[in-house]
Enzyme design. Structure first.
Site, mmCIF file in Angstrom:
data_model
loop_
_atom_site.group_PDB
_atom_site.id
_atom_site.type_symbol
_atom_site.label_atom_id
_atom_site.label_comp_id
_atom_site.label_asym_id
_atom_site.label_seq_id
_atom_site.Cartn_x
_atom_site.Cartn_y
_atom_site.Cartn_z
ATOM 1 N N MET A 1 21.401 0.184 -47.855
ATOM 2 C CA MET A 1 22.776 0.011 -48.294
ATOM 3 C C MET A 1 22.853 -0.496 -49.738
ATOM 4 S SD MET A 1 23.190 -2.897 -45.481
ATOM 5 C CE MET A 1 24.780 -3.638 -45.717
ATOM 6 N N SER B 1 21.905 -5.236 -39.733
ATOM 7 C CA SER B 1 23.085 -5.067 -40.595
ATOM 8 C C SER B 1 24.044 -6.228 -40.428
ATOM 9 C CB SER B 1 23.803 -3.744 -40.356
ATOM 10 O OG SER B 1 23.477 -3.179 -39.137
ATOM 11 N N GLY C 1 23.690 3.383 -43.861
ATOM 12 C CA GLY C 1 24.139 2.068 -44.319
ATOM 13 C C GLY C 1 24.786 2.169 -45.696
ATOM 14 N N HIS D 1 0.822 -1.202 0.000
ATOM 15 C CA HIS D 1 0.000 0.000 0.000
ATOM 16 C C HIS D 1 0.853 1.246 0.000
ATOM 17 C CE1 HIS D 1 -2.329 -3.119 2.180
ATOM 18 N NE2 HIS D 1 -3.232 -2.755 1.303
ATOM 19 N N CYS E 1 24.240 3.300 -36.011
ATOM 20 C CA CYS E 1 24.799 2.671 -37.216
ATOM 21 C C CYS E 1 26.329 2.675 -37.161
ATOM 22 C CB CYS E 1 24.302 3.393 -38.457
ATOM 23 S SG CYS E 1 24.931 2.710 -39.987
#
Ligand SMILES: *[C@@H]1O[C@H](CO)[C@@H](O)[C@H](O)[C@H]1NC(C)=O
Ligand SMILES: *[C@@H]1O[C@H](CO)[C@@H](O)[C@H](O)[C@H]1NC(C)=O
Length: 511
Positions: free
Chosen positions: A426, A377, A490, A151, A334
């Protein structure tokens, strides 16, 4: 399991009139007796006690069971032991006995026995959140509170946040410490049912981690974990915490625990005997690590080694630039993922010779990116390298073979990645460059360097062109097109890799 539940306001005991109404409605429905299962809070004891007395005046057979299985307090405290998630076990066992037709007296005496073997302790990273109220206690980031109630009452001890394994160990140590007044005696060889109870705001992932830690910790003490339940059974309004309840069991209690119920909140685990061992088998992760043997150097080894070193240093230099590009459209990592791959290659180079067979090297790199680069990737590069590997061997490693290998790699990426040139990935750098390289399969000897230079130029232009493309695949496709004005990271990385390969080869031929 239960015939009635009486709710009060948030964190308040229900008024006696509500409790009496529940008792009387069960009585008029034909109940031969009514057992009140009450957690040990003063307000509840008073109000349920009052309602019980009133019900007796109506000639209803009523009894009351107080659950007080809190293991928090080391010293006797005025507040006394509270009733916590162990109450749920009492609901289940008493319900099963009632279903079998046991008398009120029999149920009470059996449950009083069982209660001696139940203990609960909670830990939390946050106070609970009562709608419309300020937090009941402050907990700075990085700290956790041990032994708190349901509580919003603060706990008995504060400490630094630790790993799940450490926290669970600390909890069980505290619960079973014989110096503590409220401890639960636990001995090697005892059988216990365990409840890992979400106090409201933990994810399934966190619950699973803690559940595993609890089983491991208990089994390491020689405890037999007979059943495990894990989930939200007694919560405390959005509290980012968990409580552990242990109940010592024998054949009879286990039978009652397993008794069938249609209560929808009760997990249907009865048919499964949960053995911790099935949780804790640390099966060796499927290793993608390349075979360490049979790599022998060849005439191409020094060339490939230099190229690989150049690719690594280039990716590491580009780390921040790629991260910045990725922040515009993705999650900004990346550069980090490419740097991880580069570091894995460098580490590998420190301990291995570069095999003379190019295909073997590509396979090694495929394994490394899959294991160390992570994410999509990692998988895509791994596909590329794996598909390429078969096309260049020690005996077939001329320019045409390399071009065919790169083409096979790009095709594999397209096939499994589900993207095409123009989708802002890419591939927008890779495919134009590979198409250019394919000229090597028919070019007259001597022109290789020119083709390679053109291919690099295509990769750079292709990467640059992604500025104007709307993402149709990959993470950036979830972002509104107008917000993406930078080239795809990419694709930029692919162009940088091509450039690094070219530079290294040029340096090596001029040297
Ligand atoms: C319940 O709490 C009271 C204090 O409110 C305490 O005196 C009592 O011992 C507790 N009951 C049990 C069974 O521990
Ligand atoms: C529980 O699971 C068993 C099978 O494991 C199934 O036969 C039974 O109907 C389930 N009970 C409930 C209440 O869903």
């Amino acid at each position: 399991m239960l015939s009635a539940a009486v709710a009060g306001g948030v964190f308040a005991s229900p008024p006696p009139a509500s409790i009496l109404a529940a008792i009387l409605s069960l009585h008029s429905a034909g109940a031969s007796g009514v057992l009140l299962i009450v957690k040990n809070y003063t307000g509840d004891r008073l109000n349920f006690g009052l309602a019980a007395e009133q019900a007796r005046n109506h000639r209803v057979a009523v009894d009351m069971l107080i659950v007080a299985e809190d293991c928090a307090f080391e010293q006797p405290s005025k507040a006394g032991r509270r009733g916590l998630c162990g109450t749920v076990f009492i609901h289940k066992l008493a319900g099963a006995l009632a279903e079998e037709g046991c008398s009120l007296d029999q149920i009470v005496s059996k449950m009083t026995e069982v209660l001696k073997g139940i203990g609960t302790l909670g830990v939390s990273l946050s106070p609970c959140s009562v709608p419309g109220c300020l937090p009941s206690f402050e907990l700075p980031p990085g700290e956790m509170e041990l032994g708190l109630g349901i509580h919003g009452e603060p706990g008995v001890k504060r400490s630094k946040v630790a790993t799940a394994d450490e926290v669970v160990k600390m909890m069980i140590d505290h619960m079973t410490n014989p110096d503590s007044q409220s401890h639960l005696p636990v001995q090697s060889g005892d059988r216990f049912v365990v409840c890992v109870n979400n106090l409201g705001a933990l994810s399934c992932l966190e619950m699973a981690v803690i559940t595993r830690a609890a089983i491991v910790s208990l089994e390491s003490r020689g405890v037999i974990v007979a059943r495990v339940m894990s989930g939200s059974f007694m919560t405390s309004l959005e509290m980012a915490g968990v409580s552990l309840t242990l109940m010592k069991v024998d054949q009879e209690t286990l039978r009652l625990f397993d008794a069938k119920t249609s209560a929808c909140a009760w997990p249907n685990i009865s048919s499964v005997s949960v053995s911790g061992r099935s949780y804790i088998t640390d099966s060796p992760a499927m290793s993608t690590r390349p075979q360490e043997d049979t790599h022998s150097e060849g005439p191409l080894s020094p060339v490939m080694c230099k190229v690989l070193e150049k690719v690594c240093s280039t990716l590491l230099e580009k780390q921040e630039e790629l991260n910045a590009l990725d922040r515009a459209a993705g999650d900004g990592d990346c550069g980090n993922t490419h740097a991880q791959a580069a570091k894995a290659f460098q580490e590998w180079l420190r301990h291995h010779v570069v095999p003379g067979c190019p295909g073997q090297l590509l396979s090694v790199l495929a394994g490394l990116v899959q294991e160390k680069m992570g994410g999509s990737s990692g998988a895509l590069y791994s596909l590329f390298l794996t598909a390429a590997a078969g096309h260049v061997t020690e005996r077939r490693s001329n320019a045409a073979a390399w071009a065919t290998a790169m083409h096979a790699g790009a095709q594999a990426m397209r096939r499994y990645g589900g993207a095409d040139p123009g989708d802002r990935t890419m591939l927008d750098a890779l495919c134009p460059a590979v198409d250019e390289l394919m000229k090597l399969t028919s070019a007259t000897p001597g022109g290789e360097m020119t083709v390679l230079q053109n291919a690099v130029q295509k990769a750079v232009t292709g990467a640059e062109s992604t500025r104007d493309l709307t993402a149709r695949a990959g993470r950036a496709s979830y972002i509104a097109a107008e917000r993406v004005t930078m080239p795809d990271p990419g694709a930029v990385a692919v162009a940088a890799i091509f450039k690094a390969v070219l530079q290294s080869l040029e340096e090596q031929t001029s040297a």
